[in-house]
Motif scaffolding. Structure first.
Motif, short mmCIF file in Angstrom:
data_model
loop_
_atom_site.label_atom_id
_atom_site.label_comp_id
_atom_site.label_asym_id
_atom_site.label_seq_id
_atom_site.Cartn_x
_atom_site.Cartn_y
_atom_site.Cartn_z
N GLY A 274 0.82 -1.21 0.00
CA GLY A 274 0.00 0.00 0.00
C GLY A 274 0.85 1.25 0.00
O GLY A 274 0.56 2.22 -0.72
N HIS A 278 1.07 4.20 -3.02
CA HIS A 278 0.95 5.66 -2.86
C HIS A 278 2.12 6.37 -3.53
O HIS A 278 1.94 7.42 -4.16
N MET A 293 -2.40 -2.73 -6.19
CA MET A 293 -3.74 -2.80 -5.65
C MET A 293 -4.33 -4.20 -5.85
O MET A 293 -5.02 -4.73 -4.96
N ALA A 296 -2.82 -6.48 -3.26
CA ALA A 296 -3.43 -6.29 -1.94
C ALA A 296 -4.86 -6.83 -1.93
O ALA A 296 -5.29 -7.44 -0.95
#
Length: 328
Positions: A274, A278, A293, A296
């Motif tokens: 994560g 970012h 993403m 995850a």
């Protein structure tokens, strides 16, 4: 291609050709196996100081590479050859500042050319070795000689900086000591983390004779340093990596392939994924954001699935009985 040849006789009066150069500009040089006669030798300084060469392919007819054959070819990145080379004189690839990878096809089980090229270079090199029982991808770190004057003893002493020399000692005339190579990882990981990452990735990509202990060591080290390593990859993504021709270093420099290596093997913590997403988002790298993403999200799906299974298992047990309650 307009090659320059010289005709020679061996001690049995058999004729062969020495290749002395090429008159044409050439990005990928493929040494011919034969002209009017078999080509067996690459001559002294045959291709030295050429700036056009990026790749060189040497056939298995070549048994000798004379001195400084490719010396100071500043853009040469990869050489492909076989272990038919039984004589390699000094300086053959010296001062080839872009040289990254040597690909060797082992037809005779002869390590001579691997050892000699390593002896001739103090820079970091990757060897892609094709053997009869499998392929190996091995990164050899660079090293430096440091000369120190001992004024009291009136002598010059030297020390070797870096682990590259120790790694080179793993290549013997009769074998490549894979276990010794893997055991050196603790030293290079303390000395040069960038090269350590390359070594670990290469060994996991082509795990030739890789022991379970070494696999575990490489994997744990990559997992521990994943966020820092991949952050650097993402931040350097917009930097030009030269002229990619498919070497392992090109793969290492490719941000998407580099990150995919970690994700495919579960070598990135989900929380760190994560954070990295970012960082990639701030740089507008949508392809990498999507990869992270999805990684995850898949993990959340697996956790939810595991939770559902646990709930189902719990609900299927009748309280106080310990028996499964089944519906037919």
């Amino acid at each position: 291609m307009r090659y320059i040849f010289e005709e020679k006789n061996n001690k049995n009066e058999e004729k062969y050709l020495v290749i002395k150069g090429c008159e044409d500009t050439c990005r990928k040089l493929v040494i011919p196996e034969a002209g009017s006669l078999p080509v067996k030798v690459i001559g002294n300084h045959a291709f030295s100081s050429r700036k056009d060469l990026v790749e060189v392919v040497i056939p298995n007819t070549i048994h000798t590479i004379l001195g400084f054959a490719f010396h100071n070819c500043g853009n040469l990145k990869r050489i492909t050859l076989t272990d038919s080379v039984s004589e390699y004189l000094d300086g053959g690839t010296r001062q080839c500042e872009s040289l990254e990878e040597i690909e060797v096809f082992m037809e005779n089980g002869n390590n001579y050319i691997i050892r000699r090229i390593l002896e001739d270079n103090d820079r970091r090199l990757t060897f892609r070795i094709h053997m009869k029982d499998g392929d190996a991808l091995m990164v050899f770190p660079g090293f430096n000689y440091d000369f120190v004057e001992n004024t009291m003893a009136r002598t010059i002493q030297f020390a070797i900086e870096g682990t590259g020399y120790a790694y080179r000692e793993c290549v013997k005339s009769d074998q490549i000591n894979i276990r010794e190579y893997d055991n050196l990882f603790s030293k290079v990981s303390a000395d040069d983390k960038g090269t350590a990452e390359m070594i670990a990735m290469a060994r996991l990509l082509e795990p030739y004779e890789l022991s379970d202990d070494a696999r575990d060591t490489y994997g744990k080290w990559l997992l521990r340093h994943a966020l820092k390593s991949l952050t650097k990859v993402v931040k350097n993504m917009d930097l030009k990596s030269g002229d990619p021709i498919g070497t392992f270093y090109d793969y290492f420099q490719n941000a998407e392939e580099h990150i995919a290596f970690y994700l495919d093997r579960g070598l990135l913590d989900k929380g760190e994924a994560g954070k990295l997403a970012h960082i990639a988002a701030d740089r507008g790298i949508t392809a990498i954001v999507s990869m992270l993403m999805n990684y995850a999200e898949n993990d959340r799906d697996e956790r939810n699935s595991d939770s559902d299974v646990k709930k189902m298992d719990d609900s299927s047990v009748t309280k106080g009985t310990g028996f499964l309650e089944l519906d037919f």
